[in-house]
Design an enzyme around this catalytic site. Sequence first.
Site, PDB file in Angstrom:
ATOM      1  N   PHE A 196     -11.334  -3.544  10.629  1.00 23.48           N
ATOM      2  CA  PHE A 196     -12.336  -3.398   9.908  1.00 23.48           C
ATOM      3  C   PHE A 196     -12.136  -3.970   8.381  1.00 23.48           C
ATOM      4  O   PHE A 196     -12.946  -3.856   7.617  1.00 23.48           O
ATOM      5  CB  PHE A 196     -12.699  -1.987   9.631  1.00 23.48           C
ATOM      6  CG  PHE A 196     -11.693  -0.950   9.155  1.00 23.48           C
ATOM      7  CD1 PHE A 196     -11.251  -1.014   7.959  1.00 23.48           C
ATOM      8  CD2 PHE A 196     -11.122  -0.367  10.082  1.00 23.48           C
ATOM      9  CE1 PHE A 196     -10.399  -0.163   7.548  1.00 23.48           C
ATOM     10  CE2 PHE A 196      -9.996   0.665   9.670  1.00 23.48           C
ATOM     11  CZ  PHE A 196      -9.620   0.622   8.431  1.00 23.48           C
TER      12      PHE A 196
ATOM     13  N   TYR B 276       0.875  -1.214  -0.035  1.00 22.67           N
ATOM     14  CA  TYR B 276       0.126  -0.025   0.114  1.00 22.67           C
ATOM     15  C   TYR B 276       0.888   1.303  -0.179  1.00 22.67           C
ATOM     16  O   TYR B 276       0.286   2.341  -0.237  1.00 22.67           O
ATOM     17  CB  TYR B 276      -0.949  -0.078   1.249  1.00 22.67           C
ATOM     18  CG  TYR B 276      -2.071  -1.224   0.988  1.00 22.67           C
ATOM     19  CD1 TYR B 276      -3.251  -1.005   0.031  1.00 22.67           C
ATOM     20  CD2 TYR B 276      -1.910  -2.234   1.528  1.00 22.67           C
ATOM     21  CE1 TYR B 276      -4.124  -1.959  -0.259  1.00 22.67           C
ATOM     22  CE2 TYR B 276      -2.941  -3.277   1.267  1.00 22.67           C
ATOM     23  CZ  TYR B 276      -3.794  -2.778   0.598  1.00 22.67           C
ATOM     24  OH  TYR B 276      -4.921  -4.016   0.183  1.00 22.67           O
TER      25      TYR B 276
END
Length: 416
Positions: A416, A130
């Site tokens: 999450f 990322y």
Amino acid sequence: MGDDKGELKTELRTLRKSEWGTWYATLVRAFGGVPEAAEELELYESLTEADRSLGVWEGDGCVGTAGAFSFRMTVPGGAEVPVAGVTMVCVAATHRRRGVLTSMMRRQLDDVRSLGEPLAVLTASEPAIYGRFGYGAATFQVNAEIDTDRVRLSVPDGTDDVRLRYAAPGDVLDVCEAVYARLVPGRPGMLARRPGWERHGLLDPESGRGGASPLQCVVARRGGEVTGYARFQVRPGWSSEGPAGTVVLRDLAGTDPVTEAALWRFLFGIDLTSTLSVRGRPVDEAWQYQVSDLRRCGPVLRDALYVRLVDVGAALAARTYQAPVDVVFDVEDAFCPWNAGRWRLSGDAKGASCERTSDAADLALSVRELGAAYLGGVSLTSLGSAGRVRQVRPGALAEASVGFGSDVAPWLPHGF
């Protein structure tokens, strides 16, 4: 997307609710293929925001997934800022190195920008992926395996005034959520719970217990008010020397130091156990300074939340600064070029502004470093020492680094 070799063309588009099962099965397979419990599937389907979820399709098959949750996150100064919680990202092993991930990240960040969210955040199963999309590691967490047979806890005065009682986790969910909500403004990186997310902390499939008990809960009261709670499991165990069970901490929250201390003391003293297993706790949590022997707690630091500034000006203006700052950043951002260029940040503990400027730069860095420093848990000075921030004006790095800091370490309370 496609090629000229007779293969099916791929299509990137928003998820249709009727496709959720196929879409999510692609994700499960990418993460090893172990089936999830029915209660997990039901919860994640209910939480999925279809209009923020992307799929790459090849015929009737799904070969890539990416989603986002609409969160509000605390930033330094206490404001709750809208963020995109990037999640459920995968590419089928059969379709790697074809630009599938890049196409989803491109579409997703364009969508985040169009919604006016200044930040995107994620937790990374593979952090190396990322950075090239502008995400920087902004919060860290502590894991520990505490030898409660040998380690003692020294608690502050007033701890004995706290009363604890067992309760069924679902029966006290509302009061526990009220405690959590009181804590959100006080620590950068915390997420305000949207409806439905309160159920995340109660997930307890038998397949995931690893021999431990069903989820247990104790509630703390002080002065007649609920001031904290702990959720945990107990994994019984025995050795040749006697009981050797493990307490597995799932969640702990207290609105004041003595409540926190009372909850930790309780966990240290559960009968027939000798280990307290701790995951994902704040790096500055008080128990680390109350134990008699930190070495026998085996603390391990791990990266947690990655932050990406989608709108540099709006993001930097949304937080406050613990010391006055007046600095011009020269920002590099190849993936979101609308951020590239020079920005003047002026701010203090009361507020800030960040606007485009033609003034000479004081500091030069990429958007990844701004993301890492954004919540105050990573210093610009450290990034400068690592060669990730270049100082143009003498003294600018130290000035900005102090301003960007936070007295309270940023923390992501749950995944999450």
